[in-house]
Design a protein around this motif. Sequence first.
Motif, PDB file in Angstrom:
ATOM      1  N   UNK A 108      -5.087  -1.404 -46.477  1.00  9.92           N
ATOM      2  CA  UNK A 108      -3.804  -0.780 -47.308  1.00  9.92           C
ATOM      3  C   UNK A 108      -3.989  -1.856 -48.517  1.00  9.92           C
ATOM      4  N   UNK A 109      -3.425  -1.517 -49.643  1.00  9.49           N
ATOM      5  CA  UNK A 109      -4.009  -1.798 -50.888  1.00  9.49           C
ATOM      6  C   UNK A 109      -2.192  -3.007 -51.362  1.00  9.49           C
ATOM      7  N   UNK A 110      -2.917  -3.631 -51.161  1.00  6.38           N
ATOM      8  CA  UNK A 110      -1.638  -4.664 -52.241  1.00  6.38           C
ATOM      9  C   UNK A 110      -1.488  -5.250 -53.516  1.00  6.38           C
ATOM     10  N   UNK A 168      -3.460   3.600 -50.340  1.00  6.45           N
ATOM     11  CA  UNK A 168      -2.815   2.889 -52.056  1.00  6.45           C
ATOM     12  C   UNK A 168      -2.043   3.160 -52.846  1.00  6.45           C
ATOM     13  N   UNK A 169      -1.094   2.449 -52.632  1.00  3.54           N
ATOM     14  CA  UNK A 169      -0.038   2.406 -53.818  1.00  3.54           C
ATOM     15  C   UNK A 169      -0.034   3.021 -55.483  1.00  3.54           C
ATOM     16  N   UNK A 170      -1.858   2.266 -55.928  1.00  2.00           N
ATOM     17  CA  UNK A 170      -1.953   3.015 -57.360  1.00  2.00           C
ATOM     18  C   UNK A 170      -1.761   4.213 -57.455  1.00  2.00           C
ATOM     19  N   UNK A 171      -2.358   4.985 -56.850  1.00  2.00           N
ATOM     20  CA  UNK A 171      -2.110   6.943 -56.773  1.00  2.00           C
ATOM     21  C   UNK A 171      -1.063   7.320 -55.586  1.00  2.00           C
ATOM     22  N   UNK A 172      -0.411   6.250 -55.086  1.00  2.00           N
ATOM     23  CA  UNK A 172       0.335   6.961 -54.246  1.00  2.00           C
ATOM     24  C   UNK A 172      -0.422   8.228 -53.249  1.00  2.00           C
ATOM     25  N   UNK A 173      -1.186   7.473 -52.309  1.00  2.00           N
ATOM     26  CA  UNK A 173      -2.069   8.301 -51.382  1.00  2.00           C
ATOM     27  C   UNK A 173      -2.973   7.765 -51.317  1.00  2.00           C
ATOM     28  N   UNK A 174      -3.298   8.483 -49.485  1.00  2.00           N
ATOM     29  CA  UNK A 174      -4.253   7.705 -48.681  1.00  2.00           C
ATOM     30  C   UNK A 174      -5.301   8.697 -49.103  1.00  2.00           C
ATOM     31  N   UNK A 215       6.923   6.325 -50.245  1.00  2.00           N
ATOM     32  CA  UNK A 215       6.080   6.600 -49.075  1.00  2.00           C
ATOM     33  C   UNK A 215       5.027   5.175 -49.849  1.00  2.00           C
ATOM     34  N   UNK A 216       4.177   4.691 -51.132  1.00  2.00           N
ATOM     35  CA  UNK A 216       3.751   3.411 -50.695  1.00  2.00           C
ATOM     36  C   UNK A 216       4.300   2.433 -51.640  1.00  2.00           C
TER      37      UNK A 216
END
Length: 808
Positions: free
Chosen positions: A91-93, A248-254, A406-407
């Motif tokens: 998971x990205x910060x 990844x919070x950037x695209x709000x995706x896995x 979610x992210x």
Amino acid sequence: MNSHYRVVIVGGGMMGAGLLYHLAEEGWQDVVMIEKGELTSGSTWHAAGQCPSFIADYNMAKIHDYGNRLYPKLEEKTGQYVSWHGCGGIRFALNQAELEWFKHVEGVSKLIGFKMEIVGPNEIKRINPFVDVSGVLAGAWTLDDGHVDPSGCCNALAKGARDMGASIVRHNRVLDINQLPSGEWEVVTEKGTITCEHVVNAAGCYARRIAQMAGTDVPIANMKHQYIVTETVPEFLERDEEMPVMRDPYPSAYYRQEQKSALIGIYETSNCAEAWADTGGWPEWDSENELFDEELDRILPHVEKVMERMPSWSELGIKRIVNGAIPHTPDGNVLLGPAAGLKNFWMCCGAQIGIAQGAGCGKYLAQWIVHGDSEINFANLDPRRFAGYADADYARDRSFEDYQHMYVLHTPGEERPAGRGKRKSALYERLKSAGALFSAGAGWERVKYFSPDRSEEVPSFRHNNSYNTVAAECRAVREKVGIMDGSGFAKYEITGSGAHAFLDRVCANRMPRKDGGITLAHFLGETGMIRGETTICRLAEDRFYAMSGAVAELRDLDHLSQRVEPGEDVSIKNITEDWGVIVLAGPRARDVLSKVTKADLSNEAFRWLTGKEITVAGTAARALRVNYVGELGWELHAPMDEVLGIYDALWSAGQEHGITNFGTYAMNSLRMEKGYRGWGAELTNEITMIEADMERFARLDKDDFIGKAATLSRKQEGVATQLVYCEIEKGDADAHGGEPVLAGERAIGVTTSGGYGHTTGRSLVFAYVEPEFAEPGSTFTIDVLGAPRAATVLADPVYDPENLRLRA
């Protein structure tokens, strides 16, 4: 299909199968799971199958970790394919707050035992050479998790349950559920009627339908969730090692590898959609293996951002789009435990990550059903945490918000707007005009603190802009007098000729023998584990007034109501919303209260831990000389429509004494200085009064009470963990719960709650530790946001250990 079973589980998806498996493993074979279609045909079959370890909640982390340890062995245990892919996840910060959160989760990993490393961008590129790490500060790399085939995993649990003697009936719709006069349940199905002791609602997207058959409801909204599977990725053909699941919070995706293709799942941050919105969110009964038409336009902006992260995927075609329903609850947590007001009707639903959570939820709920208690803390999972305020609109609004975040990190102090204002005391507008900042607790708008310049709180894991203001509120309570709205407390009246004997039986402490007496009492289960905490005032021999925490309202009501025996003259009434509470505390509290009442407030006439019905500002009120901050003071309880008049009179009378409003932030600081334990944190269903160092409130010398034998047994056997009260080395952040307690590199315990004591200048925390570290003066370290802090066990509260202030 038999006509009698011990347990009927409604729903044949991952949650139902996980529970069936673990009930059978506990030795209960007389259990049947009923599914209206094929197994997995609801939400399970179309899930992406992710099984993450990364989770900050200590108890949910246990649930996830259990599944991640079981699933790799499940195929060998059952002979049914599971297709476990132990590829790990990252998971990205993207900012400093997220990185600090990672450090907290890393502490949770030390407690639970799953492998986690915080890695930098270069290491992320080494692990996943295809990803662009622009803007990434760090990654949380969890090495023990991965993904499964959802249908395979669910069927493996089902097969394992059958092999242990449990039953499954497919293509059998439940038509009605009724409770019989005997207390048993009647489950009416297309293939016949079953009588059983327990019913479990594991119906996934249909959970509201099943709940309403039994006369209750669940706060669930079904959301549409889409993921894409692409054509073959050429780079995957040339590589044996599987890419980890990226979050990844950037695209709000896995996004991850799916065989030799790519799988991309999107949580829209706006413009998300409810499943079956045209029918009010209710799935059609005939729905089975249903997918919705693809809605690519809704997720395309997010997919484009994934392609920025994974440039080599940008030219790939789409093989398929899965658009299916998943349930969401208002707070994102599963509904696991008893339904409010119904005995032996259980919820095992509302899991938005059901594949990851199915096995663990099944294990721990099976413990509760079979043994009466579980080895994890259920406070944040118990369905009764949502009182009657959580209607369909609230569930929908909060679930939409939860889905869209979610992210997105929910930083401490951050307030989100959905579903707010469901429950307000009569003081709400007055306090708001005075600068109150509110948070929601059990639906109530509760004051955090008062902002003199009306500025909002800046969310942070560290001391923030509330620090000095809260310190001033604390000083006012300690030095002068403070006033607080406590109307969110749960409140009950217990009346009848049998009330005294009843309370003596259901509480570990002895009930007051004289009118006006107040006692702190605890509800225990038959296993001796702590079920609840309540303050009880005897108003008369046949009339008692009880209070407990806001989130405990329905749980404690059940504990009381369901313990009344046939023929016992006891009546229990929930008056939580009918009565308000004002807390007046501080060395000048008597001076202020005496200006608005003719009652004698002297020590001789009105002792500590007593209550009286008096007139305050012309209103009949119940005045209880008790509080949670450790000062001279009273709680004033009155009908809700009367408390504003009392507040205004007290505020006016207190001006010459420097009266100050205070909120829950200050209350937590003050209670930590007094060493007061809290329900759901220090006092939970995992431990007895012995581990909690609360034996003085369990009157083992009185006649039998519920849990007495088990408490005595635990006292004789000894304990494996013990509650301690500690001071930790000061810093710009405090322990709040869920941090690891370490002796060297070894985890020896976990913190439960903490905070900064503003009037003593000390950072304080409660923790459960191995008994050898529980003696006063013992030292160890506690990881706070990844930094080790020296901690010392204290023998006494740091403020007024002899309670002289309370008796003043």
